[in-house]
Motif scaffolding. Structure first.
Motif, PDB file in Angstrom:
ATOM      1  N   TRP A  45       0.573   2.177  12.700  1.00 49.43           N
ATOM      2  CA  TRP A  45      -1.195   3.134  11.916  1.00 49.43           C
ATOM      3  C   TRP A  45      -0.228   4.261  11.160  1.00 49.43           C
ATOM      4  O   TRP A  45      -0.465   4.130  10.215  1.00 49.43           O
ATOM      5  CB  TRP A  45      -1.793   2.945  13.002  1.00 49.43           C
ATOM      6  N   GLY A  46       0.652   4.331  11.754  1.00 51.96           N
ATOM      7  CA  GLY A  46       1.262   5.778  11.017  1.00 51.96           C
ATOM      8  C   GLY A  46       1.257   5.391  10.241  1.00 51.96           C
ATOM      9  O   GLY A  46       2.063   6.165   9.011  1.00 51.96           O
ATOM     10  N   LEU A  47       2.483   3.957  10.008  1.00 53.21           N
ATOM     11  CA  LEU A  47       4.107   4.081   8.858  1.00 53.21           C
ATOM     12  C   LEU A  47       2.947   3.470   7.472  1.00 53.21           C
ATOM     13  O   LEU A  47       2.902   2.934   6.898  1.00 53.21           O
ATOM     14  CB  LEU A  47       4.536   3.065   9.041  1.00 53.21           C
ATOM     15  N   VAL A  48       1.736   2.466   8.003  1.00 49.38           N
ATOM     16  CA  VAL A  48       0.631   2.299   7.335  1.00 49.38           C
ATOM     17  C   VAL A  48       0.189   2.910   6.365  1.00 49.38           C
ATOM     18  O   VAL A  48      -0.395   3.367   5.808  1.00 49.38           O
ATOM     19  CB  VAL A  48      -0.339   0.735   7.726  1.00 49.38           C
ATOM     20  N   LEU A  49      -0.487   4.184   6.495  1.00 51.06           N
ATOM     21  CA  LEU A  49      -0.973   5.167   6.424  1.00 51.06           C
ATOM     22  C   LEU A  49       0.405   6.567   5.499  1.00 51.06           C
ATOM     23  O   LEU A  49      -0.269   6.391   4.082  1.00 51.06           O
ATOM     24  CB  LEU A  49      -1.823   6.478   7.384  1.00 51.06           C
ATOM     25  N   LEU A  50       0.888   6.146   6.127  1.00 52.83           N
ATOM     26  CA  LEU A  50       2.419   6.727   4.861  1.00 52.83           C
ATOM     27  C   LEU A  50       2.419   5.979   4.444  1.00 52.83           C
ATOM     28  O   LEU A  50       2.473   6.189   2.278  1.00 52.83           O
ATOM     29  CB  LEU A  50       3.556   6.571   5.974  1.00 52.83           C
ATOM     30  N   LEU A  51       2.659   4.404   3.723  1.00 56.34           N
ATOM     31  CA  LEU A  51       3.448   3.661   3.127  1.00 56.34           C
ATOM     32  C   LEU A  51       2.169   3.415   2.029  1.00 56.34           C
ATOM     33  O   LEU A  51       2.225   3.604   0.562  1.00 56.34           O
ATOM     34  CB  LEU A  51       2.675   2.221   3.175  1.00 56.34           C
ATOM     35  N   PHE A  52       0.380   4.001   2.056  1.00 59.24           N
ATOM     36  CA  PHE A  52      -0.520   3.927   1.616  1.00 59.24           C
ATOM     37  C   PHE A  52      -0.462   5.080   0.682  1.00 59.24           C
ATOM     38  O   PHE A  52      -0.887   5.228  -0.380  1.00 59.24           O
ATOM     39  CB  PHE A  52      -2.342   4.114   2.449  1.00 59.24           C
ATOM     40  N   GLY A  53      -0.240   6.582   1.490  1.00 62.49           N
ATOM     41  CA  GLY A  53      -0.005   7.238   1.002  1.00 62.49           C
ATOM     42  C   GLY A  53       0.876   7.253  -0.702  1.00 62.49           C
ATOM     43  O   GLY A  53       0.979   8.003  -1.581  1.00 62.49           O
ATOM     44  N   LEU A  54       2.219   7.155  -0.463  1.00 60.93           N
ATOM     45  CA  LEU A  54       3.272   7.159  -1.034  1.00 60.93           C
ATOM     46  C   LEU A  54       2.663   6.069  -2.250  1.00 60.93           C
ATOM     47  O   LEU A  54       2.830   6.558  -3.592  1.00 60.93           O
ATOM     48  CB  LEU A  54       4.144   6.481  -0.545  1.00 60.93           C
ATOM     49  N   LEU A  55       1.558   4.847  -1.914  1.00 58.77           N
ATOM     50  CA  LEU A  55       1.309   4.146  -3.084  1.00 58.77           C
ATOM     51  C   LEU A  55       0.233   4.782  -4.084  1.00 58.77           C
ATOM     52  O   LEU A  55       0.578   4.778  -4.968  1.00 58.77           O
ATOM     53  CB  LEU A  55       0.874   3.130  -2.265  1.00 58.77           C
ATOM     54  N   MET A  56      -0.073   5.821  -3.690  1.00 56.85           N
ATOM     55  CA  MET A  56      -1.399   6.507  -3.820  1.00 56.85           C
ATOM     56  C   MET A  56      -0.671   7.883  -5.422  1.00 56.85           C
ATOM     57  O   MET A  56      -0.771   7.586  -6.594  1.00 56.85           O
ATOM     58  CB  MET A  56      -3.058   7.008  -3.443  1.00 56.85           C
ATOM     59  N   LEU A  57       0.067   8.449  -4.655  1.00 51.03           N
ATOM     60  CA  LEU A  57       1.310   9.284  -5.622  1.00 51.03           C
ATOM     61  C   LEU A  57       1.813   7.931  -6.795  1.00 51.03           C
ATOM     62  O   LEU A  57       2.084   8.396  -7.218  1.00 51.03           O
ATOM     63  CB  LEU A  57       2.285  10.083  -4.497  1.00 51.03           C
ATOM     64  N   LEU A  58       2.658   6.910  -6.024  1.00 45.62           N
ATOM     65  CA  LEU A  58       3.010   5.934  -7.281  1.00 45.62           C
ATOM     66  C   LEU A  58       1.721   5.644  -8.779  1.00 45.62           C
ATOM     67  O   LEU A  58       2.795   5.527  -9.731  1.00 45.62           O
ATOM     68  CB  LEU A  58       3.668   5.168  -6.203  1.00 45.62           C
ATOM     69  N   LEU A  59       1.339   5.771  -7.929  1.00 49.01           N
ATOM     70  CA  LEU A  59       0.034   5.324  -8.685  1.00 49.01           C
ATOM     71  C   LEU A  59      -0.149   6.316  -9.919  1.00 49.01           C
ATOM     72  O   LEU A  59       0.020   6.157 -10.487  1.00 49.01           O
ATOM     73  CB  LEU A  59      -1.021   4.236  -8.081  1.00 49.01           C
ATOM     74  N   THR A  60      -0.546   7.653  -9.039  1.00 52.63           N
ATOM     75  CA  THR A  60      -0.534   8.585 -10.275  1.00 52.63           C
ATOM     76  C   THR A  60       0.521   8.504 -11.100  1.00 52.63           C
ATOM     77  O   THR A  60       0.609   8.829 -12.544  1.00 52.63           O
ATOM     78  CB  THR A  60      -0.359  10.196  -9.529  1.00 52.63           C
ATOM     79  N   ARG A  61       1.941   8.940 -10.963  1.00 49.12           N
ATOM     80  CA  ARG A  61       2.962   8.647 -11.543  1.00 49.12           C
ATOM     81  C   ARG A  61       2.858   7.774 -13.198  1.00 49.12           C
ATOM     82  O   ARG A  61       3.144   8.588 -14.115  1.00 49.12           O
ATOM     83  CB  ARG A  61       4.529   8.868 -11.187  1.00 49.12           C
ATOM     84  N   THR A  62       2.864   6.732 -12.440  1.00 49.23           N
ATOM     85  CA  THR A  62       2.897   5.300 -13.526  1.00 49.23           C
ATOM     86  C   THR A  62       1.427   5.319 -14.397  1.00 49.23           C
ATOM     87  O   THR A  62       1.124   5.269 -15.273  1.00 49.23           O
ATOM     88  CB  THR A  62       2.548   3.813 -12.549  1.00 49.23           C
ATOM     89  N   ALA A  63       0.242   6.219 -13.485  1.00 47.59           N
ATOM     90  CA  ALA A  63      -0.995   6.203 -14.562  1.00 47.59           C
ATOM     91  C   ALA A  63      -0.530   7.298 -15.632  1.00 47.59           C
ATOM     92  O   ALA A  63      -0.982   7.108 -17.096  1.00 47.59           O
ATOM     93  CB  ALA A  63      -1.836   6.559 -13.558  1.00 47.59           C
ATOM     94  N   ASN A  64       0.268   8.549 -14.887  1.00 40.47           N
ATOM     95  CA  ASN A  64       0.326   9.361 -16.001  1.00 40.47           C
ATOM     96  C   ASN A  64       1.406   8.788 -17.620  1.00 40.47           C
ATOM     97  O   ASN A  64       1.296   8.690 -18.798  1.00 40.47           O
ATOM     98  CB  ASN A  64       0.981  10.408 -15.060  1.00 40.47           C
ATOM     99  N   ARG A  65       2.335   8.047 -16.962  1.00 39.50           N
ATOM    100  CA  ARG A  65       3.086   7.512 -17.892  1.00 39.50           C
ATOM    101  C   ARG A  65       2.553   6.373 -18.955  1.00 39.50           C
ATOM    102  O   ARG A  65       2.335   6.500 -20.255  1.00 39.50           O
ATOM    103  CB  ARG A  65       4.331   6.791 -17.144  1.00 39.50           C
ATOM    104  N   GLY A  66       1.645   6.098 -18.370  1.00 34.92           N
ATOM    105  CA  GLY A  66       0.809   5.276 -19.050  1.00 34.92           C
ATOM    106  C   GLY A  66       0.184   5.500 -20.704  1.00 34.92           C
ATOM    107  O   GLY A  66       0.025   5.729 -21.459  1.00 34.92           O
ATOM    108  N   ASN A  67      -0.539   7.093 -19.531  1.00 37.11           N
ATOM    109  CA  ASN A  67      -1.636   8.300 -20.784  1.00 37.11           C
ATOM    110  C   ASN A  67      -0.456   8.260 -21.640  1.00 37.11           C
ATOM    111  O   ASN A  67      -0.975   8.143 -23.414  1.00 37.11           O
ATOM    112  CB  ASN A  67      -2.310   8.489 -19.448  1.00 37.11           C
ATOM    113  N   SER A  68       0.595   8.987 -21.488  1.00 33.17           N
ATOM    114  CA  SER A  68       1.738   9.707 -22.174  1.00 33.17           C
ATOM    115  C   SER A  68       1.615   8.534 -23.670  1.00 33.17           C
ATOM    116  O   SER A  68       1.966   8.815 -24.816  1.00 33.17           O
ATOM    117  CB  SER A  68       2.211  10.182 -22.109  1.00 33.17           C
ATOM    118  N   HIS A  69       2.157   7.362 -23.592  1.00 37.58           N
ATOM    119  CA  HIS A  69       2.103   6.440 -24.043  1.00 37.58           C
ATOM    120  C   HIS A  69       1.155   6.293 -25.304  1.00 37.58           C
ATOM    121  O   HIS A  69       1.093   5.962 -26.031  1.00 37.58           O
ATOM    122  CB  HIS A  69       2.497   4.716 -23.565  1.00 37.58           C
TER     123      HIS A  69
END
Lengths: 78, 625
Positions: A45-69
């Protein structure tokens, strides 16, 4: 408003998942897992949560890139 | 509670504490980061109306997912089986679709800052004053009950015992410490960041609850042989949500299908989801009217599946064989539970209790707090303490580490319930009471300051309410009874106000008042069969009718309250003078232009989302019928 919720969300799950994964690694095969039917739930479950956390942070980055475009600087100010 | 039948010892280790501390750090951290974005009262009370729909949607569920919900649904699952999911499927989803599609345009579009303020715009001052006053009192008590329940649970599960022993502090202080701790944390993040902070934390809490409960259901199901295993152990009445609904005596809820659909599915559910500012406030914080309409619809999708997270643990708890691995050693040397039951009312039970599981599955028998004995029903069977179903599941299946996360999820749910009430309270107090009747001409900064003070005041009053409940246990019963009907007459006020332009302020006010009185009178005249006798649960005027269960009585009380309020509001409106039509634009359905959904993608259109949600609901009901 100001803070992208996915940043604290991602960080919280990275921290919690990280703690559990490391703890799960060190306690593999321990008697504490009799409770959870011999499943090292901390590791899995620790690994599952880690993956979820990473996914959230990745989404933040792509969202920012999308916004600046798409948005003009004045809109991003908001 | 040292003589609890199935005794679990909670030994938390460093890793569990670390997980909890990380969570508390984030909760308060969010408040600190958001503090600099709170400049106006609008930022503080309405989150600047700038939050995306999905965030508000998750907060919408989370604010309702407080203590009573997580613990109570697990308890009902153990007691009544999967029929409990009716509280979600019939008792929430249709109302959430309705409020999103039909009512949100008026709440959001009218520019009202709160639900009572909408009543002021639509009707008059007195209707608003009545609603604001009763709502403010209710939120304070709800948050106090949450606090009380959390502190009791921490006590019962011995969560802080190790810590207190280590620090050399008396164990009696654990209750006070728990109340204070939850108060300080919730106060901290709302005081700093206002509604935004509450909503952000509710989203965190939502994901934590999911993260803490999914593994519980997974391991639990594995232990009892999956859903089929539960079906084998508990039988069809527990595992079908519609079985036996044609008659009150053939289903565990003790109610007929029409009482269920009208009482729960319409009056109670629409009364809560469509008029309670606690939830509506989350949608009003959305960034646009369209987003606000999507909030309850987005919320409905995860809400539909929550029975599997919060109710299923109750069913698992009761299906787990009472003697499991680590109890076997004790079981071999002690008599079988059946025998123990026969000699029940002796002190021997209490002393045996640590080793003899006289409960069922993981659910222990209820212990009388005064004399420490097992409580029995009229047939000499031990009463079960269903409220411990979910907590005992956590302690039974989770090893240290995962246990820390599970308990954090539980604490998170308590705090989100509390925070929801506190943010609703500070807004209603500041806008609908303070600004309307006490100090009308303050600057915006003054009201922002007042909001922060109201947060402090609300928390202090909640602490008072928590201790009031502690010292007079009957208050808890009485309050839960009041909560069960308070929104019902209000539903008539809102439905008529939004969809019939003829409704007048006088009609609404007196209808509302009479509806509330009707509820009280109805309880005074009826008695549920499962009540101990005439008293707080009914019959204190005289007993005219006996209902098969408390739940049936609740459904009918709400139905009467709604009915009387509806009829009187219509009657009085017809004989009083209506307001001019041009004053009602944006407040009444027939006088307001339909919000255009333009050429949006289908999944962004409220109507399409609503249909999708309802289709999923039908499917779920068919699977578990």
């Amino acid at each position: 408003m100001g803070l992208d919720i996915r940043i604290p969300l991602g960080l919280l799950f990275l921290a919690t998942g990280g703690l559990m994964t490391v703890y799960g690694l060190f306690t593999q095969g321990s008697a504490i897992y009799e409770k959870s039917l011999s499943i090292d739930i901390n590791l899995i479950w620790g690994l599952v949560l880690l993956l979820f956390g990473l996914l959230m942070l990745l989404l933040t980055r792509t969202a920012n890139r999308g916004n600046s475009h798409l948005e003009s600087p004045s809109e991003r100010e908001k | 509670m040292s003589s609890m039948a199935v005794q679990f010892t909670t030994s938390l280790s460093t890793i569990d504490w670390l997980i909890m501390l990380v969570y508390f750090a984030f909760v308060l951290g969010i408040g600190f980061v958001l503090k600099r974005h709170v400049r106006t009262s609008n930022d503080f009370f309405l989150a600047g109306r700038s939050i995306p729909a999905w965030i508000c949607g998750l907060a919408f569920i989370s604010a309702n997912l407080g203590a009573q919900e997580v613990i109570g649904m697990g308890a009902s699952g153990a007691k009544y089986g999967i029929a409990t999911s009716q509280f979600y499927w019939i008792g929430a989803i249709p109302a959430m679709v309705f409020v999103g599609l039909f009512m949100m345009p008026f709440y959001y579009g009218s520019k009202a800052r709160s639900v009572p303020e909408y009543l002021k715009l639509r009707y008059d001052e007195k209707t608003r004053a009545w609603n604001a006053g009763s709502f403010a009192i209710m939120t304070v008590f709800s948050s106090g009950i949450s606090m009380y329940a959390m502190a009791r649970l921490i006590q019962v599960l011995h969560i802080f015992d190790g810590l207190f022993i280590h620090l050399g502090l008396p164990l009696d202080w654990i209750f006070h410490f728990s109340v204070l701790l939850s108060a300080v944390i919730v106060l901290g993040y709302i005081f700093l960041g206002g509604l935004t902070s509450a909503i952000y934390n509710e989203v965190l809490q939502f994901f934590l609850i999911v993260a803490g409960f999914v593994p519980l259901v997974w391991i639990g199901l594995k232990n009892v042989g999956g859903w089929r295993g539960i079906q084998r152990t508990l039988g069809p009445v527990y595992t079908h949500s519609w079985r036996g609904m044609e008659h009150a005596s053939t289903n565990p809820l003790g109610t007929q299908w029409y009482a269920l659909i009208f009482g729960l599915g319409f009056v109670l559910s629409f009364g809560y989801w469509c008029t309670d500012f606690l939830v509506v406030q989350r949608a009003m914080a959305a960034e646009s009217q369209l987003a606000a309409r999507r909030v309850p619809l987005i919320a409905a999708i995860p809400k539909m599946f929550f029975p599997f997270l919060v109710i299923l643990p109750g069913l698992i708890a009761i299906s787990v064989p009472t003697f499991t691995q680590h109890m076997v050693a004790q079981a071999q040397t002690t008599p079988v539970p059946g025998l123990a039951r026969n000699n029940a009312p002796s002190n021997a039970i209490a002393s045996y209790a640590k080793s003899i599981p006289i409960g069922k599955g993981l659910i222990p028998a209820k212990i009388d707090p005064v004399n420490g004995r097992v409580m029995m029903d009229s047939n000499g069977q031990p009463l079960l303490d269903y409220d411990l179903a979910t907590p005992n599941m956590l302690l039974h299946f989770f090893p240290t580490g995962m246990l820390g996360l599970g308990l954090t999820a539980l604490l998170a749910s308590f705090m989100s319930g509390m925070a929801g009430n506190v943010t609703a309270f500070n807004t209603v107090w500041t806008y609908d009471i303070y600004q309307s009747y006490i100090h009308k001409t303050g600057t915006d900064q003054h009201y922002l300051w007042m909001g922060r003070m109201a947060t402090v005041g609300g928390i202090v009053l909640s602490i008072g309410a928590a201790y009031l409940v502690t010292s007079f246990n009957n208050i808890l019963d009485a309050l839960q009874l009041v909560f069960s009907f308070v929104n019902a007459p209000l539903l008539a006020t809102f439905l008529l106000g939004m969809f019939w332009k003829r409704t007048t302020g006088h009609g609404a006010f007196w209808g509302l008042l009479s509806g509330t009185c009707a509820a009280v009178v109805h309880i005074g005249l009826t008695l549920p069969a499962d009540a101990a006798g005439v008293g707080i649960h009914g019959g204190w005027i005289t007993v005219l009718h006996v209902y098969p269960s408390t739940m049936a009585q609740n459904f009918w009380t709400a139905t009467w309250a709604f009915g009387i309020s509806f009829v009187l509001t219509v009657g009085l409106s017809l004989v009083t003078k209506p307001r001019k039509e041009e004053e009602l634009i944006g407040l009444v359905y027939s006088l307001t232009p339909r919000p255009s959904e333009g050429n949006l993608a289908w999944y962004k259109r409220p109507a399409a989302l609503g249909i999708l949600v309802l289709a999923m609901l039908v499917l779920l009901n068919l699977v578990f019928a």
